[in-house]
Design an enzyme around this catalytic site. Sequence first.
Site, PDB file in Angstrom:
ATOM      1  N   GLU A  95      -6.286   9.056   2.398  1.00  0.00           N
ATOM      2  CA  GLU A  95      -5.683  10.382   2.590  1.00  0.00           C
ATOM      3  C   GLU A  95      -6.727  11.444   3.207  1.00  0.00           C
ATOM      4  O   GLU A  95      -8.038  11.356   2.623  1.00  0.00           O
ATOM      5  CB  GLU A  95      -5.166  11.091   1.313  1.00  0.00           C
ATOM      6  CG  GLU A  95      -4.346  12.302   1.761  1.00  0.00           C
ATOM      7  CD  GLU A  95      -3.700  13.051   0.545  1.00  0.00           C
ATOM      8  OE1 GLU A  95      -3.860  12.389  -0.738  1.00  0.00           O
ATOM      9  OE2 GLU A  95      -3.304  13.956   0.690  1.00  0.00           O
ATOM     10  N   SER A 153     -10.785  -0.795   3.406  1.00  0.00           N
ATOM     11  CA  SER A 153     -10.233  -0.620   4.592  1.00  0.00           C
ATOM     12  C   SER A 153      -9.686   0.798   4.916  1.00  0.00           C
ATOM     13  O   SER A 153      -9.061   1.457   4.052  1.00  0.00           O
ATOM     14  CB  SER A 153      -9.088  -1.752   4.281  1.00  0.00           C
ATOM     15  OG  SER A 153      -9.265  -3.012   4.024  1.00  0.00           O
ATOM     16  N   ARG A 183       0.696  -1.148   0.035  1.00  0.00           N
ATOM     17  CA  ARG A 183      -0.107   0.063  -0.047  1.00  0.00           C
ATOM     18  C   ARG A 183       0.863   1.172  -0.078  1.00  0.00           C
ATOM     19  O   ARG A 183       0.561   2.138   0.570  1.00  0.00           O
ATOM     20  CB  ARG A 183      -0.898   0.224   1.234  1.00  0.00           C
ATOM     21  CG  ARG A 183      -1.941  -0.997   1.257  1.00  0.00           C
ATOM     22  CD  ARG A 183      -2.808  -1.194   0.024  1.00  0.00           C
ATOM     23  NE  ARG A 183      -3.735  -2.272   0.234  1.00  0.00           N
ATOM     24  CZ  ARG A 183      -3.372  -3.629  -0.201  1.00  0.00           C
ATOM     25  NH1 ARG A 183      -2.279  -3.865  -0.973  1.00  0.00           N
ATOM     26  NH2 ARG A 183      -4.125  -4.694   0.033  1.00  0.00           N
TER      27      ARG A 183
HETATM   28  C1  FAD Z   1     -15.645  -0.433  -1.062  1.00  0.00           C
HETATM   29  C2  FAD Z   1     -14.220  -0.084  -1.086  1.00  0.00           C
HETATM   30  C3  FAD Z   1     -13.170  -1.187  -1.306  1.00  0.00           C
HETATM   31  C4  FAD Z   1     -11.959  -1.003  -1.467  1.00  0.00           C
HETATM   32  N1  FAD Z   1     -10.968  -2.228  -1.555  1.00  0.00           N
HETATM   33  C5  FAD Z   1      -9.622  -2.016  -1.823  1.00  0.00           C
HETATM   34  C6  FAD Z   1      -9.061  -3.192  -2.160  1.00  0.00           C
HETATM   35  O1  FAD Z   1      -9.191  -4.238  -2.113  1.00  0.00           O
HETATM   36  N2  FAD Z   1      -7.508  -2.835  -2.259  1.00  0.00           N
HETATM   37  C7  FAD Z   1      -7.118  -1.612  -2.292  1.00  0.00           C
HETATM   38  O2  FAD Z   1      -5.863  -1.611  -2.434  1.00  0.00           O
HETATM   39  N3  FAD Z   1      -7.814  -0.480  -2.088  1.00  0.00           N
HETATM   40  C8  FAD Z   1      -9.102  -0.805  -2.026  1.00  0.00           C
HETATM   41  N4  FAD Z   1      -9.978   0.387  -1.653  1.00  0.00           N
HETATM   42  C9  FAD Z   1      -9.438   1.825  -1.858  1.00  0.00           C
HETATM   43  C10 FAD Z   1      -9.454   2.456  -3.148  1.00  0.00           C
HETATM   44  O3  FAD Z   1     -10.474   1.772  -3.846  1.00  0.00           O
HETATM   45  C11 FAD Z   1      -8.152   2.450  -4.021  1.00  0.00           C
HETATM   46  O4  FAD Z   1      -7.187   3.119  -3.378  1.00  0.00           O
HETATM   47  C12 FAD Z   1      -8.327   3.082  -5.331  1.00  0.00           C
HETATM   48  O5  FAD Z   1      -7.252   3.007  -6.098  1.00  0.00           O
HETATM   49  C13 FAD Z   1      -8.515   4.613  -5.110  1.00  0.00           C
HETATM   50  O6  FAD Z   1      -8.813   5.041  -6.494  1.00  0.00           O
HETATM   51  P1  FAD Z   1      -9.696   6.643  -6.651  1.00  0.00           P
HETATM   52  O7  FAD Z   1      -9.716   6.857  -8.288  1.00  0.00           O
HETATM   53  O8  FAD Z   1     -10.858   6.291  -5.959  1.00  0.00           O
HETATM   54  O9  FAD Z   1      -8.783   7.512  -5.594  1.00  0.00           O
HETATM   55  P2  FAD Z   1      -9.135   8.878  -5.076  1.00  0.00           P
HETATM   56  O10 FAD Z   1      -9.827   8.380  -3.727  1.00  0.00           O
HETATM   57  O11 FAD Z   1      -9.825   9.605  -5.973  1.00  0.00           O
HETATM   58  O12 FAD Z   1      -7.736   9.323  -4.654  1.00  0.00           O
HETATM   59  C14 FAD Z   1      -6.755   8.677  -3.695  1.00  0.00           C
HETATM   60  C15 FAD Z   1      -5.499   9.456  -3.834  1.00  0.00           C
HETATM   61  O13 FAD Z   1      -4.894   9.391  -5.008  1.00  0.00           O
HETATM   62  C16 FAD Z   1      -4.539  10.447  -5.631  1.00  0.00           C
HETATM   63  N5  FAD Z   1      -4.899  10.382  -7.146  1.00  0.00           N
HETATM   64  C17 FAD Z   1      -5.988  10.063  -7.389  1.00  0.00           C
HETATM   65  N6  FAD Z   1      -6.064  10.232  -8.948  1.00  0.00           N
HETATM   66  C18 FAD Z   1      -4.462  10.223  -9.168  1.00  0.00           C
HETATM   67  C19 FAD Z   1      -3.967  10.498 -10.481  1.00  0.00           C
HETATM   68  N7  FAD Z   1      -4.365  10.529 -11.482  1.00  0.00           N
HETATM   69  N8  FAD Z   1      -2.609  11.089 -10.361  1.00  0.00           N
HETATM   70  C20 FAD Z   1      -2.108  11.282  -9.145  1.00  0.00           C
HETATM   71  N9  FAD Z   1      -2.727  11.094  -7.796  1.00  0.00           N
HETATM   72  C21 FAD Z   1      -3.992  10.813  -8.023  1.00  0.00           C
HETATM   73  C22 FAD Z   1      -5.515  11.415  -4.849  1.00  0.00           C
HETATM   74  O14 FAD Z   1      -5.041  12.798  -4.708  1.00  0.00           O
HETATM   75  C23 FAD Z   1      -5.584  11.018  -3.332  1.00  0.00           C
HETATM   76  O15 FAD Z   1      -4.406  11.169  -2.651  1.00  0.00           O
HETATM   77  C24 FAD Z   1     -11.523   0.193  -1.607  1.00  0.00           C
HETATM   78  C25 FAD Z   1     -12.377   1.371  -1.527  1.00  0.00           C
HETATM   79  C26 FAD Z   1     -13.464   1.021  -1.134  1.00  0.00           C
HETATM   80  C27 FAD Z   1     -14.558   2.104  -1.077  1.00  0.00           C
END
Ligand code: FAD
Length: 330
Positions: free
Chosen positions: A328, A230, A162
């Site tokens: 975050e 998580s 992570r």
């Molecule tokens: C129900 C649920 C289940 C989940 N299960 C998992 C799992 O099994 N494994 C896991 O690892 N995670 C899991 N997650 C966490 C999450 O889905 C991941 O971390 C995912 O990659 C976040 O993507 P996002 O586009 O929503 O990021 P965001 O929440 O929009 O952003 C997260 C971070 O990344 C940055 N960011 C986003 N896009 C970019 C970009 N293009 N360039 C630079 N920085 C960027 C943002 O500024 C922020 O700091 C889960 C979340 C939920 C709600």
Amino acid sequence: MTPDFDLQAHNTFGLPARARFGTTVTTADDLVPLLAEAKAKNLPLRILGGGSNVVLRPCFDGIIALMGIAGRDIIGRHGDQTLVRFGAGENWHAIVEWSIAQGLSGLENLAAIPGTVGAAPIQNIGAYGLELVDRFHALETFDTLEGTTLTFDRDACQFAYRQSFFKRAPGRYVVTSVTLAFPNAWQPNLAYPGLSDIPADADAKTIMDRVVAVRASKLPDWRVTGNAGSFFHNPIVESAVADAIAAYHPEAPRYPGGAGRVKLSAAWLIERSGFKGFRYGAAGVSPNHALVLINTGGATQAEISELAGQIVAGVKSRFGVELVQEPELL
Ligand SMILES: Cc1cc2nc3c(=O)[nH]c(=O)nc-3n(C[C@H](O)[C@H](O)[C@H](O)COP(=O)(O)OP(=O)(O)OC[C@H]3O[C@@H](n4cnc5c(N)ncnc54)[C@H](O)[C@@H]3O)c2cc1C
């Protein structure tokens, strides 16, 4: 740019939040004038994907750019792999389904993780015995400090559990595309509990469908009950710390943490500290999964963060282990 931009629909916790300005980025070139505007306004610029790994403060005094860069380009064979470049705004689960439909197996264990492709490398997403690093080739970024584009290979990303290089400089690098490597001689990865009864000759679609079903049975649907998956990392501790816990709790789960260290289950620690199902205002800990903090309806960032603080303090006082928050605070 839209002033007073509403972000409530752009975070899976469903927290009420607004940004001074908001916009959507649909090409990498959009970032150049956007950065110039942010500098002219003297405001910070942050990227949001699906908002599934953030806890949003009520007001972000800056510019939020929603990542909307599309693209799915099969580049071709590279040694014993096939490379595919994805735009950072592509939905992660959609590209898992799409790649399998193209005959490209390898992402099935990472099915149903919410969010965008561009965020996947930020925390090296992982699930069901696979991490992004296992399928990663390279990514392209826009450096908001220098105003330049940069390509990162796997080593440069410094992936770990992570973790990545990008977490050390939050907001500096905007990921605009990610190139993934699909193994031409794909083998199913069925070692993880919940998948081990799947026949060894199963195809990727079968595994993907199982992962989707198991996840749906375990995790609350964020569209119904706001959450960010998580909420804490599984802590990696010195073996002496794990041994001290095992002396009183031999049933405590433990896994290899690398370099002789031990990875503990954050869910187990939270549950044994009495927080499973705990409510604090409209925030709570899922009654089904102690690692998932939930918005039971109308929760605020303060409630989520204060609940998280209580859990950290409770686990620390009971087990001497410091939990680290995954999403975050933005
Ligand atoms: C129900 C649920 C289940 C989940 N299960 C998992 C799992 O099994 N494994 C896991 O690892 N995670 C899991 N997650 C966490 C999450 O889905 C991941 O971390 C995912 O990659 C976040 O993507 P996002 O586009 O929503 O990021 P965001 O929440 O929009 O952003 C997260 C971070 O990344 C940055 N960011 C986003 N896009 C970019 C970009 N293009 N360039 C630079 N920085 C960027 C943002 O500024 C922020 O700091 C889960 C979340 C939920 C709600």
